[in-house]
Scaffold this active site. Structure first.
Site, short mmCIF file in Angstrom:
data_model
loop_
_atom_site.label_atom_id
_atom_site.label_comp_id
_atom_site.label_asym_id
_atom_site.label_seq_id
_atom_site.Cartn_x
_atom_site.Cartn_y
_atom_site.Cartn_z
N ASP A 205 -4.35 -2.25 3.24
CA ASP A 205 -5.65 -2.73 3.15
C ASP A 205 -6.63 -1.37 3.12
OD1 ASP A 205 -7.77 -5.31 3.14
OD2 ASP A 205 -8.36 -3.70 3.98
N GLU A 276 3.23 -14.62 2.75
CA GLU A 276 2.81 -14.87 3.99
C GLU A 276 1.04 -15.16 4.11
OE1 GLU A 276 4.58 -15.22 6.96
OE2 GLU A 276 6.61 -14.67 5.93
N LEU A 277 0.90 -16.38 4.03
CA LEU A 277 -0.57 -16.84 3.74
C LEU A 277 -1.38 -17.44 4.84
CD1 LEU A 277 0.31 -18.25 0.28
CD2 LEU A 277 -0.40 -15.77 0.92
N GLU A 408 -9.69 -22.29 6.88
CA GLU A 408 -9.42 -21.16 7.88
C GLU A 408 -10.78 -20.35 8.06
OE1 GLU A 408 -7.00 -18.00 6.30
OE2 GLU A 408 -5.74 -17.95 8.20
P1 NAD Z 1 -7.43 -11.63 1.23
O1 NAD Z 1 -6.18 -12.24 0.50
O2 NAD Z 1 -8.62 -11.53 0.72
O3 NAD Z 1 -6.89 -10.19 1.35
C1 NAD Z 1 -5.41 -9.90 1.74
C2 NAD Z 1 -5.20 -8.55 1.09
O4 NAD Z 1 -4.96 -8.75 -0.15
C3 NAD Z 1 -6.34 -7.64 1.15
O5 NAD Z 1 -5.96 -6.32 1.59
C4 NAD Z 1 -6.78 -7.38 -0.20
O6 NAD Z 1 -7.39 -6.10 -0.56
C5 NAD Z 1 -5.71 -7.71 -1.03
N1 NAD Z 1 -5.95 -8.39 -2.39
C6 NAD Z 1 -7.13 -9.00 -2.65
N2 NAD Z 1 -7.05 -9.44 -3.86
C7 NAD Z 1 -6.03 -9.01 -4.51
C8 NAD Z 1 -5.20 -8.97 -5.73
N3 NAD Z 1 -5.87 -9.98 -6.71
N4 NAD Z 1 -4.10 -8.62 -5.83
C9 NAD Z 1 -3.46 -8.02 -4.74
N5 NAD Z 1 -3.86 -7.77 -3.60
C10 NAD Z 1 -5.22 -8.51 -3.40
O7 NAD Z 1 -7.48 -12.04 2.65
P2 NAD Z 1 -8.17 -11.61 3.74
O8 NAD Z 1 -9.22 -12.54 4.31
O9 NAD Z 1 -8.51 -10.03 3.53
O10 NAD Z 1 -7.07 -11.44 5.09
C11 NAD Z 1 -6.86 -12.48 6.02
C12 NAD Z 1 -5.92 -13.60 5.19
O11 NAD Z 1 -4.68 -13.07 5.39
C13 NAD Z 1 -6.01 -14.83 6.07
O12 NAD Z 1 -6.00 -15.93 5.35
C14 NAD Z 1 -4.87 -14.67 6.96
O13 NAD Z 1 -4.36 -16.11 7.40
C15 NAD Z 1 -3.82 -14.25 6.02
N6 NAD Z 1 -2.83 -13.67 6.85
C16 NAD Z 1 -1.36 -14.18 7.05
C17 NAD Z 1 -0.50 -13.59 7.59
C18 NAD Z 1 1.00 -14.42 7.69
O14 NAD Z 1 1.99 -13.72 8.21
N7 NAD Z 1 1.16 -15.29 7.35
C19 NAD Z 1 -0.70 -12.33 8.42
C20 NAD Z 1 -1.80 -11.96 8.37
C21 NAD Z 1 -2.94 -12.48 7.60
#
Ligand code: NAD
Length: 539
Positions: A205, A276-277, A408
C-alpha cells in the site's frame, strides 16, 4: 535511531488520552527512505507523492510513483534473477529465511518505528506483526524444504511404472498488500513464494511503502539475491492491474470488493490467485466463561490495531445471563485504554490510519445511533489526541438495518448482542456473508471445540480471539464465503506457489495390447491384474 527507540517507553504518569504533541520522530528520516528506495523500481523523473503520518497529520515522507513501464521492468528483473534462484536447492534458499528471522528480531526497534510512523498504530500491535514474520520465516525454513522435495508415487503398475512428483516454482509472484499490517503482510506471503523458488514483485500500500522497503532490505541483508524481489510504488487502482497483468500467480490481501476484481482479471489470464479478504468476526461468550479473561480477550480482539485487523472482532455475542457482569468488566477495560500518539511502547490503542478510515468509522457509528443504537462508551472522534483518532466504542441495541451490523467497519467499534442457547449463538455468528475468523470463550473446552466446528470461518479460536490460530503457522489460515479464496500458512500456504509436475517411467509392459492379443484379451488381463492388486492391498 534504533538504540534510542529500544528504551523508548511512555512514563506511567502520562494520562490515558494526552493531546497531540509527539515528542519523538513523527516523520521518516529522508536519508533512510533514499537508501531503501534502491529496492523499488521507479523511473528517472517520477511523479511524487507525499504520505501523511497519522499521529500528526503532517508529512511522513515523499515517494516516487512507479509507472506501467516500471512494473514491466520490475517483472523482467525478477524473472532474470528467478532462473538462478530456482536452481538453488530449497535448503540453500531456506538459509536466507533463517537469517531473516534473526535480523527481524535484532532490528525490531527500527522496523517498528517506521511502521508506527506510517500507520499510527500502537507499538504492541506492531510487535504482533513482527513476531508473525519471525514465526513464519522459521516455520517455512524448517519444514518447507521437505515439502518441496520430489516425491516417489506408486505408479499404475507397481514396480513397472515409476512415477515422481516434482514441485516447480510458478515463476514471478505478484503480491498486493494493504496498509493495516505492513510489516507482516509485506513479507510473510513472500517468504513461502521465495522458498519455493519464485521471484516476487511486491506492490505494498502506498501509505506503508517504507515499512515494506525496510522488510525487503532485511531480506537482502539476509542473503536474498538483489533484483529477485522488487517493489513497485503506487496506489492500487492504478498500479494493481499492471501487476496482475504480468504475474504468474497473484497474492492479494484487502477488501472483498477489490478481491473480486483481482479474481476476475486472474481468471481471464488463467492464472491462480489467493485472496485474503474482509471479515465480520464474532466472539461468543458462553455463560460458563471466565469473565475477567473474556473481558480481556474481547477488548484486545475488538481494539487491536484500533480495530483495523481483518481477524479482529466486531461482534461480541454474550449469553444473556452474564451480560451485565461481562459489560462491567469489558467497559472498564475499554475505558482504561491509553490513547497516546507515541512512537514507542506504552499506548494501548493507536490512531486510525487515515481521514478516509476515520470517516467510515464515524459514518457507521452515527448511522447506528440515528437508527436507535445505544453508545455504551466512546462514539466520537478524538481530534485532541490526534487527527485520525476515534474513541474505542461499544454499542448495544444494534439491529440489522444499521451498517455496523453487517458491513465491515474496520475500526474501534464493538457491538454487543445477547443470545440464549448455543444454537442461537452459532446462528448469529454465521449470519454474515463473511467467514474469516471466530472465537468461543468457555470453561467447557469440549463444548467450545464442538461449537467452534459449527462456525463457518477459516479459523476459530477457543479461549482466545485470533492469536492462537494466527500464530499456529503450520496450520492454514484464510477465509470461507466472501472472506477469500485459498489459504496462507501451512502446507497450502507454500504449495500454492508451485506447479506440480508428474513424471512417470514405464518399463517392460506397455499400455497397448501385446502383439498377437486382441484388445478384449488385453482388457481381460488388465481386469485380473486390477483385482489382484486390490486383493493384495498393493493399491
Ligand atoms: P482495499 O481492498 O480498498 O485495499 C487493499 C489494497 O488493495 C490497497 O493497498 C489498495 O491500494 C489495493 N487496491 C485497491 N484497488 C485495487 C485494484 N483495483 N487492483 C489492485 N489493488 C488494488 O481495502 P482497504 O480498506 O484499504 O483494506 C482493508 C481491507 O483489507 C479490509 O477489508 C480487511 O479485512 C482486509 N484485510 C484482510 C486481511 C486477511 O488476511 N484476510 C488482512 C488485512 C486486511
Amino acid at each position: 535511531m534504533s538504540a534510542e527507540a529500544d528504551v523508548r517507553t511512555l512514563p506511567d504518569t502520562v494520562p490515558p488520552q494526552v493531546p497531540i504533541r509527539v515528542q519523538n520522530p513523527a516523520a521518516l528520516d529522508d536519508a533512510l527512505v533514499r537508501r531503501l528506495l534502491r529496492h523499488a523500481v521507479v523511473g528517472a523523473r517520477p511523479v511524487l507523492h507525499d504520505t501523511v503520518a497519522p499521529f500528526t497529520g503532517e508529512r511522513a515522507t515523499t515517494l516516487p510513483i512507479s509507472t506501467e513501464a516500471d512494473v514491466e521492468h520490475a517483472f523482467a528483473m525478477s524473472r532474470r534473477a528467478q532462473r538462478a534462484w530456482a536452481q538453488r536447492t530449497p535448503r540453500e534458499r531456506a538459509r536466507v529465511l533463517l537469517r531473516f528471522h534473526d535480523l527481524v528480531l535484532a532490528q525490531q526497534a527500527e522496523v517498528m518505528d517506521v511502521a508506527q510512523i506510517e500507520t499510527g498504530k500502537a507499538r504492541r500491535d506492531a510487535y504482533e506483526e513482527l513476531a508473525d514474520c519471525a514465526l513464519t520465516s522459521r516455520h517455512y525454513a524448517r519444514v518447507g524444504p521437505r515439502m518441496l522435495s520430489s516425491e516417489r508415487h506408486l505408479g499404475v503398475f507397481p514396480v513397472l511404472t515409476r512415477a515422481t512428483l516434482h514441485h516447480h516454482a510458478k515463476g514471478v509472484v505478484g503480491i498486493i498488500s494493504p496498509w493495516n499490517y505492513p510489516i507482516s503482510l509485506a513479507v510473510t506471503d513472500a517468504l513461502p513464494a521465495l522458498l519455493a523458488g519464485n521471484g516476487v514483485v511486491l506492490r505494498p500500500d502506498l501509505q506503508t511503502t517504507v515499512t515494506a522497503l525496510r522488510m525487503v532490505d532485511l531480506l537482502v541483508e539476509a542473503g536474498l539475491p538483489e533484483g529477485l524481489m522488487n517493489v513497485v510504488i503506487g496506489d492500487g487502482p492504478h498500479i494493481g492491474p499492471h501487476v496482475v497483468e504480468r504475474a504468474d500467480y497473484v497474492m492479494f490481501t484487502g477488501s472483498t470488493r477489490v478481491g473480486r476484481d483481482i479474481a476476475r482479471r486472474c481468471g481471464e489470464r488463467l492464472i491462480a490467485c489467493s485472496l485474503e479478504l474482509g471479515g465480520k468476526n464474532a466472539v461468543v461468550v458462553r455463560a460458563d466463561a471466565d469473565l475477567e479473561r473474556s473481558a480481556e480477550i474481547a477488548e484486545r480482539a475488538s481494539f487491536a490495531n484500533a480495530g483495523q485487523l481483518c481477524i479482529g472482532t466486531e461482534r461480541v455475542l454474550v449469553h444473556e445471563s452474564i451480560v451485565d457482569d461481562f459489560l462491567r468488566l469489558f467497559l472498564a477495560r475499554v475505558e482504561a485504554l491509553r490513547l497516546v500518539p507515541y512512537v514507542g511502547w506504552g499506548a494501548g490503542m493507536g490512531s486510525l490510519v487515515s481521514a478516509r478510515q476515520l470517516e467510515k468509522v464515524s459514518h457507521h457509528v452515527d448511522d447506528a445511533v440515528a437508527k436507535g443504537a445505544r453508545v455504551l462508551t466512546g462514539g466520537q472522534p478524538l481530534p485532541d489526541v490526534g487527527p485520525f483518532y476515534y474513541a474505542p466504542t461499544v454499542l448495544a441495541d444494534v439491529t440489522a438495518e444499521m451498517a455496523v451490523c453487517r458491513e465491515e467497519t474496520f475500526g474501534p467499534v464493538a457491538s454487543v448482542y445477547t443470545f440464549r442457547t448455543d444454537d442461537d449463538a452459532v446462528a448469529m455468528a454465521n449470519d454474515t456473508e463473511y467467514g474469516l475468523n471466530g472465537a468461543v470463550l468457555t470453561r467447557d473446552t469440549r463444548a467450545g471445540l464442538a461449537l467452534a466446528r459449527r462456525i463457518h470461518a477459516g479459523t476459530v479460536n477457543v479461549n482466545e480471539a485470533y492469536g492462537a490460530t494466527w500464530g499456529s503457522i503450520s496450520a492454514p489460515m484464510g477465509g470461507m464465503k466472501d472472506s477469500g479464496l485459498g489459504r496462507r500458512h501451512g502446507v497450502e500456504g507454500l504449495m500454492k506457489y508451485t506447479e506440480p509436475q508428474t513424471v512417470a517411467v514405464q518399463s517392460l509392459i506397455g499400455f497397448g495390447s501385446p502383439f498377437g492379443r486382441t484388445d478384449e484379451q488385453w482388457a481381460g488381463l488388465m481386469t485380473t491384474a486390477f483385482k489382484a492388486l486390490k486383493t493384495l492391498r498393493v493399491k
